[in-house]
Design a protein around this motif. Structure first.
Motif, PDB file in Angstrom:
ATOM      1  N   SER A 102      27.925  39.203  45.506  1.00  0.00           N
ATOM      2  CA  SER A 102      28.526  38.635  46.149  1.00  0.00           C
ATOM      3  C   SER A 102      29.075  40.040  46.552  1.00  0.00           C
ATOM      4  O   SER A 102      30.401  40.659  47.455  1.00  0.00           O
ATOM      5  N   ALA A 103      29.392  41.000  45.539  1.00  0.00           N
ATOM      6  CA  ALA A 103      30.104  42.737  45.282  1.00  0.00           C
ATOM      7  C   ALA A 103      28.996  43.808  46.209  1.00  0.00           C
ATOM      8  O   ALA A 103      29.933  44.345  47.312  1.00  0.00           O
ATOM      9  N   LEU A 104      27.864  43.018  46.715  1.00  0.00           N
ATOM     10  CA  LEU A 104      27.185  43.787  47.867  1.00  0.00           C
ATOM     11  C   LEU A 104      27.646  43.675  49.095  1.00  0.00           C
ATOM     12  O   LEU A 104      27.332  44.381  49.631  1.00  0.00           O
ATOM     13  N   LEU A 105      27.338  42.547  49.162  1.00  0.00           N
ATOM     14  CA  LEU A 105      28.027  41.739  50.458  1.00  0.00           C
ATOM     15  C   LEU A 105      29.418  41.827  50.773  1.00  0.00           C
ATOM     16  O   LEU A 105      29.218  41.763  52.194  1.00  0.00           O
ATOM     17  N   GLY A 106      30.118  41.514  49.716  1.00  0.00           N
ATOM     18  CA  GLY A 106      31.361  41.489  50.654  1.00  0.00           C
ATOM     19  C   GLY A 106      31.258  39.416  50.298  1.00  0.00           C
ATOM     20  O   GLY A 106      30.786  38.412  50.510  1.00  0.00           O
ATOM     21  N   THR A 107      32.437  39.457  50.007  1.00  0.00           N
ATOM     22  CA  THR A 107      33.487  38.068  49.279  1.00  0.00           C
ATOM     23  C   THR A 107      32.890  37.053  51.159  1.00  0.00           C
ATOM     24  O   THR A 107      33.062  35.832  50.695  1.00  0.00           O
ATOM     25  N   GLU A 108      33.368  37.241  52.187  1.00  0.00           N
ATOM     26  CA  GLU A 108      33.690  36.823  53.617  1.00  0.00           C
ATOM     27  C   GLU A 108      31.556  36.173  53.487  1.00  0.00           C
ATOM     28  O   GLU A 108      31.731  35.184  54.401  1.00  0.00           O
ATOM     29  N   ARG A 109      31.143  37.418  53.304  1.00  0.00           N
ATOM     30  CA  ARG A 109      29.248  36.831  53.437  1.00  0.00           C
ATOM     31  C   ARG A 109      29.051  35.967  52.226  1.00  0.00           C
ATOM     32  O   ARG A 109      27.837  35.357  52.576  1.00  0.00           O
ATOM     33  N   ARG A 110      29.313  36.005  51.273  1.00  0.00           N
ATOM     34  CA  ARG A 110      28.962  35.788  50.108  1.00  0.00           C
ATOM     35  C   ARG A 110      29.780  34.778  48.959  1.00  0.00           C
ATOM     36  O   ARG A 110      30.273  36.418  47.826  1.00  0.00           O
ATOM     37  N   ARG A 111      30.652  34.620  49.177  1.00  0.00           N
ATOM     38  CA  ARG A 111      30.925  33.849  47.631  1.00  0.00           C
ATOM     39  C   ARG A 111      31.213  32.687  46.896  1.00  0.00           C
ATOM     40  O   ARG A 111      30.594  31.892  46.994  1.00  0.00           O
ATOM     41  N   PRO A 112      30.977  34.173  46.031  1.00  0.00           N
ATOM     42  CA  PRO A 112      30.825  32.752  44.685  1.00  0.00           C
ATOM     43  C   PRO A 112      31.352  31.233  44.076  1.00  0.00           C
ATOM     44  O   PRO A 112      32.730  31.277  44.934  1.00  0.00           O
ATOM     45  N   SER A 113      30.524  30.475  43.581  1.00  0.00           N
ATOM     46  CA  SER A 113      30.760  29.357  43.183  1.00  0.00           C
ATOM     47  C   SER A 113      32.261  29.511  42.189  1.00  0.00           C
ATOM     48  O   SER A 113      31.777  30.230  41.431  1.00  0.00           O
ATOM     49  N   GLY A 114      33.184  28.761  42.841  1.00  0.00           N
ATOM     50  CA  GLY A 114      34.647  28.907  42.068  1.00  0.00           C
ATOM     51  C   GLY A 114      35.351  30.178  41.991  1.00  0.00           C
ATOM     52  O   GLY A 114      36.054  30.080  41.916  1.00  0.00           O
ATOM     53  N   VAL A 115      35.029  31.207  42.979  1.00  0.00           N
ATOM     54  CA  VAL A 115      36.387  31.415  43.590  1.00  0.00           C
ATOM     55  C   VAL A 115      36.213  31.246  44.926  1.00  0.00           C
ATOM     56  O   VAL A 115      36.213  30.808  45.894  1.00  0.00           O
ATOM     57  N   VAL A 116      37.767  30.644  44.705  1.00  0.00           N
ATOM     58  CA  VAL A 116      39.477  30.141  46.326  1.00  0.00           C
ATOM     59  C   VAL A 116      39.349  31.378  46.708  1.00  0.00           C
ATOM     60  O   VAL A 116      39.734  32.127  45.185  1.00  0.00           O
ATOM     61  N   GLY A 117      39.965  31.163  47.737  1.00  0.00           N
ATOM     62  CA  GLY A 117      41.371  31.688  48.418  1.00  0.00           C
ATOM     63  C   GLY A 117      40.635  31.876  49.572  1.00  0.00           C
ATOM     64  O   GLY A 117      39.646  32.381  49.878  1.00  0.00           O
ATOM     65  N   ASP A 118      41.795  33.531  50.052  1.00  0.00           N
ATOM     66  CA  ASP A 118      41.536  33.681  51.398  1.00  0.00           C
ATOM     67  C   ASP A 118      40.895  34.955  50.680  1.00  0.00           C
ATOM     68  O   ASP A 118      40.638  35.068  50.336  1.00  0.00           O
ATOM     69  N   ALA A 119      41.013  35.937  52.037  1.00  0.00           N
ATOM     70  CA  ALA A 119      40.007  36.482  51.794  1.00  0.00           C
ATOM     71  C   ALA A 119      40.312  37.783  50.735  1.00  0.00           C
ATOM     72  O   ALA A 119      39.936  38.136  49.669  1.00  0.00           O
ATOM     73  N   GLU A 120      41.530  37.892  50.540  1.00  0.00           N
ATOM     74  CA  GLU A 120      42.090  38.755  49.408  1.00  0.00           C
ATOM     75  C   GLU A 120      42.146  38.473  48.153  1.00  0.00           C
ATOM     76  O   GLU A 120      41.370  38.418  47.333  1.00  0.00           O
ATOM     77  N   GLU A 121      42.194  37.229  48.197  1.00  0.00           N
ATOM     78  CA  GLU A 121      42.674  36.267  46.889  1.00  0.00           C
ATOM     79  C   GLU A 121      40.691  35.898  46.118  1.00  0.00           C
ATOM     80  O   GLU A 121      40.736  36.206  45.256  1.00  0.00           O
ATOM     81  N   ALA A 122      39.762  36.247  47.015  1.00  0.00           N
ATOM     82  CA  ALA A 122      38.544  36.115  46.937  1.00  0.00           C
ATOM     83  C   ALA A 122      38.164  36.960  46.409  1.00  0.00           C
ATOM     84  O   ALA A 122      37.596  37.094  44.501  1.00  0.00           O
ATOM     85  N   ALA A 123      38.591  37.888  46.866  1.00  0.00           N
ATOM     86  CA  ALA A 123      38.205  39.643  46.172  1.00  0.00           C
ATOM     87  C   ALA A 123      39.157  39.743  44.290  1.00  0.00           C
ATOM     88  O   ALA A 123      38.433  40.376  43.405  1.00  0.00           O
ATOM     89  N   ALA A 124      40.072  39.226  44.606  1.00  0.00           N
ATOM     90  CA  ALA A 124      40.619  39.072  43.387  1.00  0.00           C
ATOM     91  C   ALA A 124      39.830  38.458  42.802  1.00  0.00           C
ATOM     92  O   ALA A 124      39.774  38.408  41.056  1.00  0.00           O
ATOM     93  N   GLY A 125      39.605  37.155  42.783  1.00  0.00           N
ATOM     94  CA  GLY A 125      38.872  36.220  41.572  1.00  0.00           C
ATOM     95  C   GLY A 125      37.696  36.959  41.376  1.00  0.00           C
ATOM     96  O   GLY A 125      36.893  36.809  40.591  1.00  0.00           O
ATOM     97  N   LEU A 126      36.835  37.623  42.832  1.00  0.00           N
ATOM     98  CA  LEU A 126      35.531  38.499  42.490  1.00  0.00           C
ATOM     99  C   LEU A 126      35.584  39.557  41.228  1.00  0.00           C
ATOM    100  O   LEU A 126      35.016  39.612  39.852  1.00  0.00           O
ATOM    101  N   LEU A 127      36.759  40.249  40.470  1.00  0.00           N
ATOM    102  CA  LEU A 127      37.150  40.873  40.236  1.00  0.00           C
ATOM    103  C   LEU A 127      37.026  40.627  38.824  1.00  0.00           C
ATOM    104  O   LEU A 127      36.463  41.165  37.518  1.00  0.00           O
ATOM    105  N   ASP A 128      38.028  39.283  38.644  1.00  0.00           N
ATOM    106  CA  ASP A 128      38.189  39.271  37.877  1.00  0.00           C
ATOM    107  C   ASP A 128      37.116  38.312  36.820  1.00  0.00           C
ATOM    108  O   ASP A 128      37.184  38.215  35.391  1.00  0.00           O
ATOM    109  N   ALA A 129      36.235  37.705  37.734  1.00  0.00           N
ATOM    110  CA  ALA A 129      35.484  36.667  37.687  1.00  0.00           C
ATOM    111  C   ALA A 129      33.929  38.102  36.767  1.00  0.00           C
ATOM    112  O   ALA A 129      33.369  37.933  35.308  1.00  0.00           O
ATOM    113  N   ALA A 130      33.795  39.389  37.531  1.00  0.00           N
ATOM    114  CA  ALA A 130      33.357  40.467  37.075  1.00  0.00           C
ATOM    115  C   ALA A 130      33.738  40.901  35.387  1.00  0.00           C
ATOM    116  O   ALA A 130      32.723  41.846  34.829  1.00  0.00           O
TER     117      ALA A 130
END
Length: 553
Positions: A11-39
């Motif tokens: 997801s970090a390489l492709l971007g959350t708009e193209r590949r969002r991990p399961s459990g990460v929700v919300g709009d693009a900004e929220e999804a990016a923040a959720g990805l960083l928290d998960a990382a």
């Protein structure tokens, strides 16, 4: 959230708009923040799961180096040069500032001559610099000494230091016989090469004995490298071993053994080559008569004559050249009725064999380090109207002559022919250049500028001048820094380049003078053995810098 590490990386390489991990929700900004928290959580889990490593064996204590440390100003200078060692070589136009990358090798050579040791804090930077620049290695390893070799043994990136045998390093790494045998019989190839080279510098006979003890069991490529180390300290004592190597199953080993034997004018191989060469070259009524070999027999091939010529070269000329350049030059005086080398070289050679014969004599003079023959083959510098001789390599022949004679010959050559043919010759002249040679180079550069010559074609000579001109020539060069009037037929912008180049050369010479002064601090007035720098005073007096002279702490 149960997200695998691979999902997070994808997801970090492709971007959350193209590949969002399961459990990460919300709009693009929220999804990016959720990805960083998960990382962040994933990193903590990975670190928490790492098992502690097993402590390795503690490194041996670094050996002592009792040479004097650098003066304070010189230590600061070394730090500056190492920080700027990348230099400006990638730029097409260098400007007027000195190139610090080119000053580093000069500084290292000067510090080595003064007998200093490198500061411990700068050892890693020095070893890194020499890893990427082979021209720095000899002086770097001499300056870093035993501690540099100790440090190189702890970092695979500096393993080159273990392969390079050097006089300074050799003197600081004595090994007892048991340790020597252990390294030779059990060590890595690089360690064995370094050991053999050190042994060759300290005791050539012992090194030969060491090599002979395992010679028959070595691999062909290793035998070749080991044999090459015999160039150091080569003497008649090596002849029996080299004669045996002429029958080696490896062609490259045989060729190297033959080359080393031909550098010993008194060897049996040199005698065999002389007999063959005299059978091919004689003095006739009209000059030198050459009858080149018609075949390369087995005996010639065993003595190192390569049977197959390179493309475009005739077989007979190829065989003749190898016979003549392996024959002792002393054999030709008797062959030509007691004539001197100058008289022999002046003889006409019949049937267009002169280029081949003289080129072979040039190679023989270089291999045998015969200054008399080198002087005869060079002759006086060609007159301005005479063509530059194409036979032989003048730079290699010059390297055999004494430094003053070498510099004088090149200065006269430059005065007659300019700099276009002199670059290689300048490279073999002793540094700093003798005053007559320095003046000749600066005058030739000035003439090239006034003639409107294309400036970039002299950048190589200008770089040599920055490294090799005596710093005392700075005032002579400073006169040329003013921009001259551009000739009507000159290269556009050439005068600006020349002005910048002369400014850079002036600045470099003055900086070199300061660098040398920093390495030789002046004694304190009235105390010739005391210096302002404590490290120098300690070396000269033997006193601890923190202890009053003649007292106790």
């Amino acid at each position: 959230m149960d997200i695998t590490w691979d999902d997070l990386v994808g997801s970090a390489l492709l971007g959350t708009e193209r590949r969002r991990p399961s459990g990460v929700v919300g709009d693009a900004e929220e999804a990016a923040a959720g990805l960083l928290d998960a990382a962040a959580g994933g990193v903590m889990r990975r670190r928490a799961g790492v098992r502690p490593g097993v402590a390795g064996e503690r490194p041996a204590v670094a050996p002592a180096d009792r040479r004097p440390e650098l003066p304070v100003a010189a230590r600061r200078r070394l730090g500056t040069l190492l920080a700027d060692r990348v230099g400006d070589g990638a730029r097409g136009r260098q400007g007027a500032a000195p190139n610090l990358a080119e000053l580093l090798p000069q500084w290292l050579a000067a510090a080595r001559r003064e007998g200093y040791r490198a500061p411990a804090a700068l050892l890693p930077a020095l070893l890194d610099a020499a890893r990427s620049r082979t021209d720095l290695r000899a002086d770097t390893l001499a300056l870093t000494g035993p501690r540099g070799l100790w440090l190189a043994g702890l970092n695979p990136e500096w393993k080159y230091a273990l392969r390079v045998g050097h006089a300074g390093a050799a003197a600081s790494r004595p090994e007892d016989e048991r340790e020597t045998r252990r390294i030779w019989e059990e060590g890595l190839f690089a360690e064995r090469v370094a050991l053999l080279t050190r042994s060759r510098l300290a005791d050539p006979a012992h090194a030969l004995e060491l090599l002979a003890s395992t010679w028959r069991s070595e691999r062909a490529e290793d035998r070749l490298m080991f044999l090459d180390s015999l160039r150091t300290g080569l003497s008649a004592r090596d002849e029996p071993f080299l004669e045996e190597a002429l029958s080696d199953r490896s062609r490259n080993v045989r060729a190297t053994a033959a080359e080393l034997l031909s550098a010993l004018p008194g060897s049996a191989l040199a005698g065999r080559m002389a007999e063959r060469a005299r059978g091919c070259v004689s003095l006739g009524a009209g000059g030198v008569v050459v009858e080149a070999p018609y075949e390369c027999d087995a005996a010639m091939e065993r003595d190192g004559v390569a049977p197959k010529p390179p493309s475009g070269r005739g077989e007979r000329a190829w065989w003749l050249g190898q016979l003549v350049d392996a024959a002792p030059l002393s054999a030709w005086s008797a062959q030509f009725g007691g004539l001197t080398p100058e008289q022999i070289v002046a003889l006409p050679v019949l049937d267009d064999w002169q280029p081949d014969l003289h080129a072979a004599w040039c190679r023989a003079a270089v291999r045998q380090r015969d200054s008399g023959w080198a002087r005869a083959l060079l002759g006086p510098p060609p007159a301005p109207s005479a063509p530059v001789a194409a036979v032989g390599d003048p730079a290699k022949l010059l390297s055999i002559l004494p430094a003053d004679e070498r510099a004088g010959w090149v200065a006269d050559f430059i005065g007659a022919h300019g700099l276009s043919e002199a670059f290689q010759m300048l490279g073999v002249c002793a540094v700093p250049w003798a005053p007559p040679l320095g003046r000749a180079v600066v005058d030739a550069l000035d003439i090239a500028r006034d003639a409107g010559s294309y400036p970039w074609s002299f950048s190589g000579v200008m770089g040599l001048a920055e490294r090799c001109l005596d710093p005392g020539a700075a005032d002579q060069v400073a006169v040329l820094t003013a921009a001259a009037q551009e000739p009507p037929d000159g290269s556009p912008g050439a005068t600006v380049y020349w002005s910048e180049a002369f400014q850079r050369l002036t600045g470099t010479l003055r900086l070199r003078a300061v660098m040398l002064a920093e390495l030789r601090p002046e004694p304190i007035a009235g105390h010739p053995d005391r210096h302002p720098d404590p490290a120098v005073s300690e070396e000269r007096t033997g006193a601890d810098p923190g202890t009053p002279e003649g007292g106790t702490p």
